[in-house]
Design a protein around this motif. Structure first.
Motif, short mmCIF file in Angstrom:
data_model
loop_
_atom_site.label_atom_id
_atom_site.label_comp_id
_atom_site.label_asym_id
_atom_site.label_seq_id
_atom_site.Cartn_x
_atom_site.Cartn_y
_atom_site.Cartn_z
N LEU A 7 23.26 27.41 8.44
CA LEU A 7 24.02 26.55 9.34
C LEU A 7 24.00 25.08 8.94
O LEU A 7 24.96 24.35 9.17
CB LEU A 7 23.44 26.68 10.76
N TRP A 13 24.59 17.07 11.72
CA TRP A 13 23.30 16.37 11.71
C TRP A 13 22.66 16.30 10.33
O TRP A 13 21.66 15.61 10.15
CB TRP A 13 22.32 17.06 12.66
N VAL A 14 23.20 16.98 9.36
CA VAL A 14 22.53 17.09 8.07
C VAL A 14 22.87 15.91 7.15
O VAL A 14 23.97 15.35 7.21
CB VAL A 14 22.88 18.44 7.39
N TYR A 30 18.78 15.38 13.49
CA TYR A 30 18.51 15.71 14.89
C TYR A 30 17.01 15.65 15.18
O TYR A 30 16.60 15.46 16.33
CB TYR A 30 19.07 17.09 15.24
N VAL A 45 18.68 28.08 7.49
CA VAL A 45 18.61 28.10 8.95
C VAL A 45 19.73 29.02 9.45
O VAL A 45 20.91 28.76 9.21
CB VAL A 45 18.78 26.67 9.52
N CYS A 48 20.24 27.97 15.25
CA CYS A 48 19.79 26.63 15.61
C CYS A 48 20.58 26.17 16.84
O CYS A 48 21.81 26.05 16.79
CB CYS A 48 20.03 25.66 14.45
N ALA A 50 20.71 23.32 18.10
CA ALA A 50 21.24 21.96 17.96
C ALA A 50 22.42 21.89 16.99
O ALA A 50 22.99 20.82 16.79
CB ALA A 50 20.13 21.03 17.49
N PHE A 51 22.78 23.02 16.41
CA PHE A 51 23.88 23.01 15.44
C PHE A 51 25.16 22.48 16.07
O PHE A 51 25.55 22.89 17.16
CB PHE A 51 24.12 24.44 14.92
S1 SF4 Z 1 20.56 20.59 13.81
FE1 SF4 Z 1 19.98 22.63 13.05
S2 SF4 Z 1 21.70 23.31 11.82
FE2 SF4 Z 1 21.91 21.09 12.11
S3 SF4 Z 1 20.91 20.16 10.32
FE3 SF4 Z 1 19.38 20.31 11.94
S4 SF4 Z 1 18.34 22.27 11.58
FE4 SF4 Z 1 20.26 22.30 10.42
#
Ligand code: SF4
Length: 57
Positions: A7, A13-14, A30, A45, A48, A50-51
């Motif tokens: 994900l 957020w990455v 995040y 992942v 998640c 929070a994705f």
């Molecule tokens: S919120 Fe979850 S899916 Fe997004 S970067 Fe962070 S760990 Fe990866």
């Protein structure tokens, strides 16, 4: 970007971090909002909460 990230690969957020030695890491921004999330998640992942899908550029 490193392969098989799950994900994180399409998450808003990455951030891709590149070390001086050329290694690449995925930083989860995040994690600064919620300390339950690791700054450098173990990949891939697959689930998640929070994705959030990044908007297409
Ligand atoms: S919120 Fe979850 S899916 Fe997004 S970067 Fe962070 S760990 Fe990866």
């Amino acid at each position: 970007m490193p392969q098989n990230n799950g994900l994180c690969e399409t998450c808003q957020w990455v951030r891709l971090i590149r070390s001086d030695r050329g290694s690449e890491f995925l930083l989860c921004r995040y994690a600064s909002e919620d300390p339950r999330y690791p700054k450098y998640p173990r990949l891939p992942v697959l689930v998640c909460a929070a994705f959030r899908e990044a908007a297409a550029s």
